[in-house]
Design a protein around this motif. Structure first.
Motif, PDB file in Angstrom:
ATOM      1  N   UNK A   1       1.128  -0.911   0.154  1.00  0.00           N
ATOM      2  CA  UNK A   1       0.231  -0.294  -0.337  1.00  0.00           C
ATOM      3  C   UNK A   1       0.644   1.113  -0.325  1.00  0.00           C
ATOM      4  N   UNK A   2       2.086   1.371   0.092  1.00  0.00           N
ATOM      5  CA  UNK A   2       2.863   3.017  -0.301  1.00  0.00           C
ATOM      6  C   UNK A   2       3.017   3.189  -1.629  1.00  0.00           C
ATOM      7  N   UNK A   3       1.723   3.975  -1.962  1.00  0.00           N
ATOM      8  CA  UNK A   3       1.485   4.575  -2.855  1.00  0.00           C
ATOM      9  C   UNK A   3       3.217   5.155  -3.369  1.00  0.00           C
ATOM     10  N   UNK A   4       3.869   5.773  -2.302  1.00  0.00           N
ATOM     11  CA  UNK A   4       4.610   7.425  -1.885  1.00  0.00           C
ATOM     12  C   UNK A   4       5.640   6.983  -2.381  1.00  0.00           C
ATOM     13  N   UNK A   5       6.254   5.813  -1.732  1.00  0.00           N
ATOM     14  CA  UNK A   5       7.417   4.873  -2.374  1.00  0.00           C
ATOM     15  C   UNK A   5       7.547   4.375  -3.563  1.00  0.00           C
ATOM     16  N   UNK A   6       6.669   4.510  -3.641  1.00  0.00           N
ATOM     17  CA  UNK A   6       6.403   3.850  -5.506  1.00  0.00           C
ATOM     18  C   UNK A   6       6.377   4.325  -6.655  1.00  0.00           C
TER      19      UNK A   6
ATOM     20  N   UNK B   1      -0.921  11.829   1.332  1.00  0.00           N
ATOM     21  CA  UNK B   1      -0.918  10.543   1.880  1.00  0.00           C
ATOM     22  C   UNK B   1      -2.426  10.255   2.386  1.00  0.00           C
ATOM     23  N   UNK B   2      -2.909  11.625   2.373  1.00  0.00           N
ATOM     24  CA  UNK B   2      -4.535  11.349   2.545  1.00  0.00           C
ATOM     25  C   UNK B   2      -4.941  10.506   1.453  1.00  0.00           C
ATOM     26  N   UNK B   3      -5.013  11.169   0.167  1.00  0.00           N
ATOM     27  CA  UNK B   3      -5.703  10.255  -1.240  1.00  0.00           C
ATOM     28  C   UNK B   3      -5.261   8.911  -1.107  1.00  0.00           C
ATOM     29  N   UNK B   4      -3.821   8.586  -0.377  1.00  0.00           N
ATOM     30  CA  UNK B   4      -3.630   7.100  -1.194  1.00  0.00           C
ATOM     31  C   UNK B   4      -4.410   6.553   0.089  1.00  0.00           C
ATOM     32  N   UNK B   5      -3.933   6.794   1.209  1.00  0.00           N
ATOM     33  CA  UNK B   5      -5.209   6.085   1.844  1.00  0.00           C
ATOM     34  C   UNK B   5      -6.268   5.611   1.874  1.00  0.00           C
ATOM     35  N   UNK B   6      -7.297   6.507   1.552  1.00  0.00           N
ATOM     36  CA  UNK B   6      -8.111   6.658   1.124  1.00  0.00           C
ATOM     37  C   UNK B   6      -8.403   5.711   0.010  1.00  0.00           C
ATOM     38  N   UNK B   7      -7.626   6.060  -1.141  1.00  0.00           N
ATOM     39  CA  UNK B   7      -7.533   5.199  -2.299  1.00  0.00           C
ATOM     40  C   UNK B   7      -7.083   3.317  -1.444  1.00  0.00           C
ATOM     41  N   UNK B   8      -6.828   2.968  -0.816  1.00  0.00           N
ATOM     42  CA  UNK B   8      -5.828   1.616  -0.400  1.00  0.00           C
ATOM     43  C   UNK B   8      -7.379   1.120   0.030  1.00  0.00           C
ATOM     44  N   UNK B   9      -8.395   1.747   0.031  1.00  0.00           N
ATOM     45  CA  UNK B   9      -9.759   1.575   0.479  1.00  0.00           C
ATOM     46  C   UNK B   9     -10.305   0.224  -0.186  1.00  0.00           C
ATOM     47  N   UNK B  10     -10.143   0.895  -1.237  1.00  0.00           N
ATOM     48  CA  UNK B  10     -10.535  -0.049  -2.130  1.00  0.00           C
ATOM     49  C   UNK B  10     -10.005  -0.735  -3.299  1.00  0.00           C
ATOM     50  N   UNK B  11      -8.967  -1.009  -2.549  1.00  0.00           N
ATOM     51  CA  UNK B  11      -7.112  -1.676  -3.262  1.00  0.00           C
ATOM     52  C   UNK B  11      -7.650  -3.253  -2.469  1.00  0.00           C
ATOM     53  N   UNK B  12      -6.062  -4.006  -3.079  1.00  0.00           N
ATOM     54  CA  UNK B  12      -5.531  -5.374  -2.830  1.00  0.00           C
ATOM     55  C   UNK B  12      -4.993  -5.210  -2.345  1.00  0.00           C
ATOM     56  N   UNK B  13      -4.099  -5.275  -1.164  1.00  0.00           N
ATOM     57  CA  UNK B  13      -2.960  -4.832  -0.157  1.00  0.00           C
ATOM     58  C   UNK B  13      -2.383  -5.906   0.762  1.00  0.00           C
ATOM     59  N   UNK B  14      -1.287  -6.582   0.910  1.00  0.00           N
ATOM     60  CA  UNK B  14      -1.304  -7.396   2.017  1.00  0.00           C
ATOM     61  C   UNK B  14       0.019  -7.164   3.220  1.00  0.00           C
ATOM     62  N   UNK B  15      -0.633  -7.112   4.284  1.00  0.00           N
ATOM     63  CA  UNK B  15       0.446  -6.948   5.447  1.00  0.00           C
ATOM     64  C   UNK B  15       1.971  -7.334   5.984  1.00  0.00           C
ATOM     65  N   UNK B  16       2.711  -6.081   5.793  1.00  0.00           N
ATOM     66  CA  UNK B  16       2.325  -5.308   7.129  1.00  0.00           C
ATOM     67  C   UNK B  16       1.958  -4.009   6.331  1.00  0.00           C
TER      68      UNK B  16
END
Length: 412
Positions: A106-111, A164-179
């Motif tokens: 879910x780290x779209x910032x680094x990507x 970062x706010x947008x990424x958190x919101x966008x991550x709610x609709x995506x598929x990611x793995x922990x952590x």
């Protein structure tokens, strides 16, 4: 290109400005980029557009996502256009480790930072003597460092919300793995890169205040975005205009599930590529309301010109809403939620052609009243309170004036 009259002289005459931006189209950010370019040209500059793809890109400009982007952005208005993005060959290096491995958490910032590090200088850019770089979003800054090639060139960063706010919101609709990447993790990356800009320009009150607190050592200016003028509304259709992003999807879902059942047959046309977003995320919801969707249209101005009322059912999102400003510009009566006016220094209750709804039932009632006016043949007046607000705060002329004042104190 939209011409801007009324700018105070041409202080950038003889200068070349590079506007660096994401290769997005059919959205509010693209309209912001168009207006930036128009403003710099009004101030006398020669303007370069440098579009960066926010993904790995393969093939030439006339293929794939580039082909669609170029076809949709013919009116960007720059004197010369360039394109860049991380090539497929980047996968053979450390991109999978440095970027993709973080992305799957879910780290779209680094990507996006790692993609920008690998975006090459476009062919022909070396012949340009650039005097100022106006870049959009923190994640373009690694490419800006490459573009500067060690030279001292002032950099103005336009943030367009806390990403970062947008990424958190966008991550709610995506598929990611922990952590999972946290808001604080991604915000730290964003702030670290923002420190490298000479000026950080913010588009709304909330964003300006928050970044001042988060990054007190940096310079911050508040400059409302210039949104291109839409035609004056003079029709009878009730409309919603929305592009496909997750906040718009959540807002439209609220409208379809909570408001529409209470509207007693009031009509609306939903324009923009939000139709594909609803269809992909909730096919049953889309099918139940298929008749309301009009899809993306080439001439959105014609849609506003035919409007009798614009609905702004906003219940999610951060940053200033470009679609709300477009609605102000057309001058039509509005039915809106309070969140539609987030980030604006304005009291929406003072706008006499705005009905501000506090809940779904009130929104439906205001919508039915707008439908009754349309059925009686009433059309919006030529002048209105919302139109005057647009001209004073969000027009290209207002943007050019405020931008020129900010540039007066930019370090050489």
């Amino acid at each position: 290109m939209q011409e801007i009259s009324g700018a105070s002289g041409q202080p950038l005459s003889g200068k070349t400005v590079a506007v660096v931006h994401a290769a997005w189209h059919s959205c509010g950010s693209y309209q912001v980029n168009v207006s930036q370019i128009a403003a710099y040209r009004a101030l006398g500059a020669r303007v370069l557009s440098i579009a960066m793809m926010d993904d790995i890109v393969g093939g030439p400009i006339n293929a794939g996502r580039w082909e669609a982007y170029v076809a949709a952005t013919g009116g960007i208005g720059a004197d010369r256009r360039f394109y860049s993005g991380a090539p497929l060959s980047a996968l053979a290096g450390r991109l999978l480790v440095d970027g993709w491995w973080r992305l799957i958490h879910g780290d779209q910032a680094s990507w996006l930072i790692e993609l920008a590090r690998r975006a090459p200088l476009p062919d022909g850019i070396e012949s340009e003597a650039i005097d100022l770089i106006h870049t959009n979003h923190y994640f373009t800054l690694p490419f800006v460092e490459t573009l500067k090639r060690g030279r001292r060139i002032p950099v103005l960063l336009e943030t367009q919300d806390i990403q970062a706010r947008q990424y958190v919101l966008r991550n709610k609709g995506g598929f990611f793995i922990p952590p999972y990447a946290t808001y604080d993790d991604m915000l730290a990356i964003e702030l670290d890169w923002m420190r490298r800009a000479d000026i950080n320009v913010h588009l709304n009150e909330e964003e300006h205040r928050d970044f001042q607190q988060l990054l007190p050592e940096a310079r911050h200016d508040l400059i409302y975005p210039a949104v291109p003028e839409t035609p004056r509304a003079g029709g009878r259709e009730i409309i919603i205009v929305a592009s496909d992003n997750y906040a718009n999807y959540l807002s439209l879902r609220w409208f379809l599930t909570e408001v529409v059942p209470l509207a007693a047959g009031a009509r609306v046309g939903i324009y923009g590529n939000i139709d594909s977003g609803v269809k992909n995320r909730d096919p049953e919801l889309y099918e139940a309301h298929r008749a309301l969707f009009r899809g993306r249209v080439e001439d959105i101005g014609a849609v506003y010109a035919n409007a009798g009322c614009v609905l702004l059912p906003t219940v999610e999102g951060h940053g200033l809403s470009i679609k709300a400003v477009e609605a102000l510009s057309c001058g039509a009566p509005l039915v809106a939620t309070p969140l539609a006016f987030r980030g604006m220094r304005v009291d929406p209750t003072a706008l006499d052609n705005l009905a501000l709804a506090q809940d779904a039932a009130q929104f439906a009632a205001f919508w039915r009243a707008a439908q009754d006016r349309a059925d009686r043949g009433e059309t919006p007046p030529a002048e209105s309170a919302t139109r005057r607000l647009y001209e004073e705060a969000f027009s290209p002329q207002a943007y050019a004036r405020t931008l020129a004042r900010a540039l007066e104190t930019l370090p050489a």
